[in-house]
Scaffold this active site. Structure first.
Site, PDB file in Angstrom:
ATOM      1  N   GLY A  71      -4.327  16.266 -24.249  1.00 32.49           N
ATOM      2  CA  GLY A  71      -3.961  17.702 -24.754  1.00 32.49           C
ATOM      3  C   GLY A  71      -4.507  18.674 -23.963  1.00 32.49           C
ATOM      4  O   GLY A  71      -4.207  19.495 -23.710  1.00 32.49           O
ATOM      5  N   THR A  72      -5.924  18.091 -23.244  1.00 34.33           N
ATOM      6  CA  THR A  72      -6.521  18.972 -22.330  1.00 34.33           C
ATOM      7  C   THR A  72      -5.604  19.004 -21.039  1.00 34.33           C
ATOM      8  O   THR A  72      -5.486  20.172 -20.695  1.00 34.33           O
ATOM      9  CB  THR A  72      -7.785  18.158 -21.824  1.00 34.33           C
ATOM     10  OG1 THR A  72      -8.631  18.073 -22.987  1.00 34.33           O
ATOM     11  CG2 THR A  72      -8.555  18.837 -20.692  1.00 34.33           C
ATOM     12  N   ASN A 151     -10.674  23.895 -34.126  1.00 35.86           N
ATOM     13  CA  ASN A 151     -10.953  22.755 -34.435  1.00 35.86           C
ATOM     14  C   ASN A 151     -12.487  22.412 -35.142  1.00 35.86           C
ATOM     15  O   ASN A 151     -12.746  21.555 -35.873  1.00 35.86           O
ATOM     16  CB  ASN A 151     -11.380  21.952 -33.047  1.00 35.86           C
ATOM     17  CG  ASN A 151     -11.833  22.651 -32.051  1.00 35.86           C
ATOM     18  OD1 ASN A 151     -11.497  23.757 -31.555  1.00 35.86           O
ATOM     19  ND2 ASN A 151     -13.060  22.287 -31.291  1.00 35.86           N
ATOM     20  N   SER A 199      -1.871  16.537 -29.176  1.00 31.85           N
ATOM     21  CA  SER A 199      -2.417  15.693 -28.340  1.00 31.85           C
ATOM     22  C   SER A 199      -2.192  14.352 -29.504  1.00 31.85           C
ATOM     23  O   SER A 199      -2.320  14.589 -30.663  1.00 31.85           O
ATOM     24  CB  SER A 199      -3.968  15.867 -28.703  1.00 31.85           C
ATOM     25  OG  SER A 199      -4.685  14.909 -28.370  1.00 31.85           O
ATOM     26  N   ALA A 200      -1.632  13.408 -29.051  1.00 34.50           N
ATOM     27  CA  ALA A 200      -1.399  12.133 -29.754  1.00 34.50           C
ATOM     28  C   ALA A 200      -2.514  11.543 -30.690  1.00 34.50           C
ATOM     29  O   ALA A 200      -2.251  11.170 -31.829  1.00 34.50           O
ATOM     30  CB  ALA A 200      -1.012  10.864 -28.913  1.00 34.50           C
ATOM     31  N   HIS A 201      -3.795  11.539 -30.038  1.00 31.46           N
ATOM     32  CA  HIS A 201      -4.702  10.871 -30.959  1.00 31.46           C
ATOM     33  C   HIS A 201      -5.372  11.627 -32.194  1.00 31.46           C
ATOM     34  O   HIS A 201      -5.949  11.053 -32.757  1.00 31.46           O
ATOM     35  CB  HIS A 201      -5.811  10.221 -30.084  1.00 31.46           C
ATOM     36  CG  HIS A 201      -6.825  11.459 -29.528  1.00 31.46           C
ATOM     37  ND1 HIS A 201      -7.975  11.786 -30.130  1.00 31.46           N
ATOM     38  CD2 HIS A 201      -6.624  12.424 -28.575  1.00 31.46           C
ATOM     39  CE1 HIS A 201      -8.676  12.697 -29.500  1.00 31.46           C
ATOM     40  NE2 HIS A 201      -7.848  13.187 -28.446  1.00 31.46           N
ATOM     41  N   THR A 239       3.499   7.515 -13.249  1.00 26.91           N
ATOM     42  CA  THR A 239       4.312   6.665 -13.798  1.00 26.91           C
ATOM     43  C   THR A 239       3.802   6.599 -15.402  1.00 26.91           C
ATOM     44  O   THR A 239       2.758   6.956 -15.781  1.00 26.91           O
ATOM     45  CB  THR A 239       4.378   5.032 -13.596  1.00 26.91           C
ATOM     46  OG1 THR A 239       4.752   4.727 -12.156  1.00 26.91           O
ATOM     47  CG2 THR A 239       4.796   3.975 -14.413  1.00 26.91           C
ATOM     48  N   CYS A 328     -20.526  19.560 -28.330  1.00 29.92           N
ATOM     49  CA  CYS A 328     -19.698  19.442 -27.354  1.00 29.92           C
ATOM     50  C   CYS A 328     -19.418  17.968 -26.954  1.00 29.92           C
ATOM     51  O   CYS A 328     -20.076  17.008 -27.439  1.00 29.92           O
ATOM     52  CB  CYS A 328     -19.961  20.232 -26.230  1.00 29.92           C
ATOM     53  SG  CYS A 328     -21.491  19.491 -25.402  1.00 29.92           S
TER      54      CYS A 328
HETATM   55  N1  PLP Z   1      -7.358  21.423 -28.361  1.00 31.73           N
HETATM   56  C1  PLP Z   1      -8.009  21.348 -29.441  1.00 31.73           C
HETATM   57  C2  PLP Z   1      -7.951  22.797 -30.356  1.00 31.73           C
HETATM   58  C3  PLP Z   1      -8.737  20.355 -29.695  1.00 31.73           C
HETATM   59  O1  PLP Z   1      -9.559  19.968 -30.611  1.00 31.73           O
HETATM   60  C4  PLP Z   1      -8.800  18.922 -28.657  1.00 31.73           C
HETATM   61  C5  PLP Z   1      -9.597  17.973 -28.896  1.00 31.73           C
HETATM   62  O2  PLP Z   1     -10.846  17.863 -29.420  1.00 31.73           O
HETATM   63  C6  PLP Z   1      -8.128  19.587 -27.464  1.00 31.73           C
HETATM   64  C7  PLP Z   1      -7.341  20.509 -27.336  1.00 31.73           C
HETATM   65  C8  PLP Z   1      -8.161  18.114 -26.224  1.00 31.73           C
HETATM   66  O3  PLP Z   1      -7.200  17.278 -26.748  1.00 31.73           O
HETATM   67  P1  PLP Z   1      -7.373  15.808 -25.876  1.00 31.73           P
HETATM   68  O4  PLP Z   1      -8.701  15.238 -26.588  1.00 31.73           O
HETATM   69  O5  PLP Z   1      -6.230  15.041 -26.213  1.00 31.73           O
HETATM   70  O6  PLP Z   1      -7.619  16.168 -24.568  1.00 31.73           O
END
Ligand code: PLP
Length: 389
Positions: A71-72, A151, A199-201, A239, A328
Site C-alpha cells: 500500500g505504501t 487506521n 494493501s493485500a495483507h 517481475t 509507529c
Molecule cells: N495506508 C493505511 C491507512 C495503512 O493503515 C497502511 C498500513 O498500516 C498503509 C497505508 C500501508 O500499507 P502497507 O503495509 O501495505 O505498506
C-alpha cells in the site's frame, strides 16, 4: 501455552484460507508472466484473474488495476505532480493531505515539502470540508489525498463529499482505502475516487502486495515510480510477485463475498467489548463512540493515568495482542498525529490503545481482553492506593 487473542487486525490480518490456497498453488507455477511460452502464460493467467478480483472489490475495470509491492508503494506512485488525464497534461503544482493520513501519504510521494498543504479535521475527527474548499479554491489542478477510514481511530471520512468539492475545482482525488476495504463498501464510482490504494495483507492476503487503482484508463503516470520494464502496462516495472498477487485476488474475492456478514459479526463483538470496557472503567474514553461512523472492527480508547505502552505490554503478558494507537512502524510510541489533529489532550493522546477485530475474532477474545483490562486497572489502582497510604 494458552491460546492467544490477536486483536491487532489493523496492523495486519491473518491470511484467509482461500488466499493461502491461491498462494500455494502459484508457488508451483514456474513461468515468468512476461514469457510467451505456456509456463509464462499460466503465470500471466493467475495475475489477470487476480486483477479481476481486486477490481471487483472496488467496482473498477480490471485494466485499471496496477499491482505494487505494498500500500505504501501504491501511495507513492499516486502522489506525484505528473498525473495526466485525457484533457489535462500539465503538472499538478500542489498536494493537499488531511492531517490524519497514514505516514505513507504524509510523506507526500514525489511532491516537495513546500508543495504540500495539510488540511485540518473537525473535533469529530472528520475532514473539515469547508477548509478543503477554501484551500483548493485558488489552486489550478489540485491533487487531494483523503483516506476512507483512519487506521488509528477507524473513523470513516466524508470521501464522496470531498470528491465533489475537488472535482468542482478541477482537481483529482486519491483515496487510501487500505483500512476500509473489506470492512465497508468501497465502490470507486460511489466514492468519486480518481485513484484508490489497497494493501493485500489488510484483507487476508499475503504481505508484500498492494494496488493502485485508477477510476479511468485515461489517468496516466508518465513518470512511474519504478521504471525499467513494461510490466503493469509500463506503470510498475519488475517481475510480478505471482503468489502474492494470486493470494491478493483470492482475498479480495472472499472479502467482497463475506463483507456484510463479517462486518455485522465484528461490530457485534466490538459493541460487547466497548460495553464491557466502560462498565469496568466508566471514566475511559472510547473515541468516536456513538458520535461518528467508524469501521465495524476498531476501538480506540484511553484512560487518564494509563500509558499506552504500559497497557500494551500488560495485555501482551495476558495473551492479548493490541497496539498503541500511536505506535509507529519503528515500534516506538509517539504522540498520535491523528488525536493531536482532533485536539485531544496530551495525556489521552499518549494513552490511546487500539483494539482491532477481524472475521474470526470470537466472544472468547473479547472476554480475554476484558479480563486483562480489569486485572491491569485494578492492579494500578491498588498500587496507587498503596503509594497514597
Ligand atoms: N495506508 C493505511 C491507512 C495503512 O493503515 C497502511 C498500513 O498500516 C498503509 C497505508 C500501508 O500499507 P502497507 O503495509 O501495505 O505498506
Amino acid at each position: 501455552m494458552s491460546v492467544r487473542s490477536y486483536l491487532d487486525w489493523n496492523a495486519t490480518a491473518p491470511m484467509r484460507e482461500e488466499a493461502k490456497g491461491a498462494f500455494a498453488a502459484a508457488l508451483s507455477r514456474i513461468g515468468n508472466p512476461s514469457s510467451v511460452h505456456a509456463e509464462g502464460r499460466a503465470a500471466r493467467a493467475l495475475i489477470e484473474a487476480a486483477r479481476e478480483q481486486v477490481a471487483a472489490l472496488v467496482g473498477a475495470q480490471p485494466g485499471n488495476v496496477v499491482f505494487t509491492a505494498s500500500g505504501t508503494e501504491a501511495n507513492m506512485l499516486a502522489l506525484t505532480p505528473a498525473i495526466e488525464t485525457a484533457d489535462e497534461k500539465r503538472p499538478r503544482s500542489r498536494l493537499f493531505l488531511s492531517a490524519i493520513e497514514h505516514a505513507s501519504v504524509r510523506a507526500g510521494g514525489r511532491f516537495s515539502r513546500e508543495a504540500i498543504d495539510e488540511l485540518p479535521v473537525c473535533p469529530d475527527g472528520r475532514l473539515d470540508l469547508a477548509a478543503l474548499a477554501a484551500a483548493i479554491a485558488n489552486t489550478p489542478r489540485p491533487l487531494v489525498s483523503l483516506m476512507l477510514a483512519n487506521n488509528e481511530t477507524g473513523f470513516v471520512q466524508p470521501v464522496a463529499e470531498a470528491a465533489a468539492i475537488v472535482h468542482a475545482a478541477g482537481g483529482l482525488i486519491h483515496v487510501d482505502a487500505v483500512q476500509a476495504a473489506g470492512r465497508i463498501p468501497c465502490d470507486m464510482t460511489a466514492l468519486g475516487a480518481d485513484l484508490l490504494t489497497l494493501s493485500a495483507h489488510k484483507i487476508g492476503g499475503a504481505k508484500g502486495a498492494g494496488a493502485l487503482i485508477r477510476a479511468r484508463e485515461d489517468i496516466h503516470f508518465p513518470q512511474p515510480l519504478v521504471r525499467g520494464g513494461g510490466q503493469e502496462r509500463g506503470l510498475r516495472a519488475g517481475t510480478e510477485n505471482v503468489p502474492g498477487i494470486a493470494a491478493f485476488g483470492a482475498a479480495a474475492a472472499a472479502a467482497l463475498a463475506h463483507r456484510d456478514g463479517e462486518a455485522a459479526h465484528m461490530s457485534r463483538l466490538r459493541n460487547q467489548l466497548e460495553a464491557g470496557l466502560l462498565a469496568a472503567t466508566p471514566h475511559a474514553t472510547v473515541f468516536g463512540r456513538d458520535a461518528v461512523e467508524r469501521l465495524p472492527n476498531t476501538t480506540l480508547f484511553a484512560l487518564a493515568g494509563i500509558k499506552a505502552e504500559t497497557a500494551v505490554i500488560a495485555f501482551d503478558l495476558e495473551g492479548v495482542a493490541v497496539s498503541s494507537g500511536a505506535a509507529c512502524s519503528s515500534g516506538k510510541v509517539q504522540p498520535s498525529h491523528v488525536l493531536a489533529a482532533m485536539g485531544v489532550s496530551g495525556p489521552l493522546q499518549r494513552g490511546a490503545v487500539r483494539v482491532s477485530l477481524g472475521w474470526n475474532s470470537t466472544a472468547g477474545d473479547v472476554e480475554k481482553f476484558l479480563g486483562a483490562w480489569t486485572k491491569l486497572t485494578s492492579a494500578l489502582s491498588k498500587e496507587r492506593r498503596g503509594i497514597a497510604a
